[in-house]
Design an enzyme around this catalytic site. Structure first.
Site, PDB file in Angstrom:
ATOM      1  N   ASP A  96     -28.249 107.082   7.139  1.00 25.45           N
ATOM      2  CA  ASP A  96     -29.037 107.695   6.091  1.00 25.45           C
ATOM      3  C   ASP A  96     -28.975 109.209   6.130  1.00 25.45           C
ATOM      4  OD1 ASP A  96     -31.678 105.276   5.777  1.00 25.45           O
ATOM      5  OD2 ASP A  96     -30.044 105.766   4.423  1.00 25.45           O
ATOM      6  N   GLN A 106     -30.265 107.583   0.879  1.00 28.61           N
ATOM      7  CA  GLN A 106     -28.899 107.739   0.384  1.00 28.61           C
ATOM      8  C   GLN A 106     -28.150 106.406   0.355  1.00 28.61           C
ATOM      9  OE1 GLN A 106     -26.894 111.130   1.944  1.00 28.61           O
ATOM     10  NE2 GLN A 106     -24.882 110.536   1.178  1.00 28.61           N
ATOM     11  N   ASP A 107     -27.827 105.853   1.525  1.00 30.19           N
ATOM     12  CA  ASP A 107     -27.190 104.543   1.572  1.00 30.19           C
ATOM     13  C   ASP A 107     -27.625 103.828   2.844  1.00 30.19           C
ATOM     14  OD1 ASP A 107     -25.654 106.111   3.323  1.00 30.19           O
ATOM     15  OD2 ASP A 107     -23.808 105.037   2.887  1.00 30.19           O
ATOM     16  N   PRO A 108     -27.377 102.530   2.941  1.00 31.15           N
ATOM     17  CA  PRO A 108     -27.883 101.771   4.097  1.00 31.15           C
ATOM     18  C   PRO A 108     -27.228 102.195   5.407  1.00 31.15           C
ATOM     19  CG  PRO A 108     -27.271 100.301   2.284  1.00 31.15           C
ATOM     20  CD  PRO A 108     -26.730 101.655   1.949  1.00 31.15           C
ATOM     21  N   ALA A 121     -21.388 105.903   3.511  1.00 32.13           N
ATOM     22  CA  ALA A 121     -21.113 106.352   2.140  1.00 32.13           C
ATOM     23  C   ALA A 121     -19.880 105.696   1.528  1.00 32.13           C
ATOM     24  CB  ALA A 121     -20.985 107.875   2.082  1.00 32.13           C
TER      25      ALA A 121
END
Length: 334
Positions: A35, A177-179, A248
């Site tokens: 993250d 943002q992303d896992p 990402a």
């Protein structure tokens, strides 16, 4: 009201060069966790073995949305992994390259909900996105990647954030943002990990900031934030999936557009929400109207951020704002 935590550090530039090779000890170079604002290299050696010629997935080539959702529900049976294939390049959906099969008809909400185990209370906010042809393209690409790589979190957890509270119960929105890209960590809530997993560095900084705001807050030592989610805190990443070991890696397949549409409808439906935007990514991705909502900005909780996150007072400010609107505050204990 005044925002006590509006200071944000200078924007970080995302590196344009390929991912760096991690040291031999397996530690990602200058990377705290998935993250964090600057994605690091994978510390897992496995990448996918692509079946066939690497063309469009069968679900995308066949009979459109119905076949696509059926393929998603069937799952990636028989997929094997090796270290021989190069990683997929990022996919750009801005060129309008949507296959005719994917745009033949809108996606069906009932099937979509069943495939991803989505709570029906979110239908008014999510169903309009199914009419967008880019959503069919997004799901086709997600399905293709499920067939050729290990995707996190598991499919049943991609939309788990819909199952903890309804849109009308949301009081605070925290944007990630992303896992996390290591197995066993991500379970569909931004920044959160499963209860049996130690908190990653960014999450440790978040919990430390909570303790600074509320010294009496109980901290159990784990990093599972399901209690917050049940209490009306929407913990939502702008990208909902990631390839194992590659931060990402799914950031350009279209999740951000889908999530952005859901957030816009939520913000229009529910004035008076508290938005916590940590780091330039969150602040650029989601831009709620500060005249309608309490918008709090601060540096990302990554240990690499210039401004120490421990000084962030968002948790205290959020509760004060809610109380001015006669809304129950959040218990930030974990």
């Amino acid at each position: 009201m005044k925002r006590a935590c509006s200071r944000s550090p200078s924007p970080r530039r995302r590196p344009s060069s390929p991912r760096r090779t991690p040291p031999r000890d397996g530690t990602p170079p200058q990377k705290a966790d998935a993250d964090d604002p600057t994605p690091g290299a994978s510390n897992d050696a496995s990448t996918e073995t692509r079946p066939g010629s690497g063309g469009e997935p069968a679900a995308c080539r066949s009979s459109g949305p119905a076949a696509l959702l059926a393929a998603l529900e069937a799952g990636p049976a028989g997929v094997t992994f090796s270290s021989s294939a190069p990683p997929d390049p990022p996919m750009d959906l801005t060129n309008g390259g949507v296959s005719p099969a994917a745009t033949s008809a809108p996606l069906d909400w009932t099937t979509f909900r069943r495939v991803f185990l989505i709570d029906d209370a979110w239908r008014p906010l999510m169903e309009p996105e199914l009419a967008n042809p880019l959503t069919a393209h997004l799901l086709a690409e997600y399905n293709r990647r499920c067939q050729t790589e290990e995707v996190l979190p598991p499919r049943e957890d991609v939309f788990s954030w819909t199952r903890y509270c309804t849109p009308d119960e949301v009081r605070v929105v925290i944007i990630g943002q992303d896992p996390y890209h290591h197995p066993g960590q991500a379970h569909g809530l931004a920044f959160s990990v499963r209860a049996n997993v130690p908190p990653p560095p960014s999450l440790r900084n978040v919990l430390a900031a909570v303790k600074n705001c509320y010294p009496e807050a109980r901290m159990s030592g784990h990093g599972c934030l399901e209690k917050w989610a049940r209490d009306g805190v929407l913990l939502l990443n702008t990208t909902l999936t990631v390839k194992r070991g590659a931060a990402a890696s799914h950031s350009r397949i279209g999740w951000d557009r889908f999530v952005g549409g859901v957030i816009r409808r939520l913000a229009a439906r529910r004035p008076g929400l508290v938005f916590m935007l940590w780091g330039t990514h969150a602040q650029n991705a989601i831009r709620p109207d500060p005249r309608v909502h309490c918008v709090l900005k601060f540096s990302h909780p990554s240990p690499l951020s210039k401004v120490p996150f421990g000084t962030c007072q968002h948790f205290l400010v959020a509760n004060r704002y809610l109380e001015t609107r006669s809304i129950s505050p959040i218990d930030w204990s974990v």
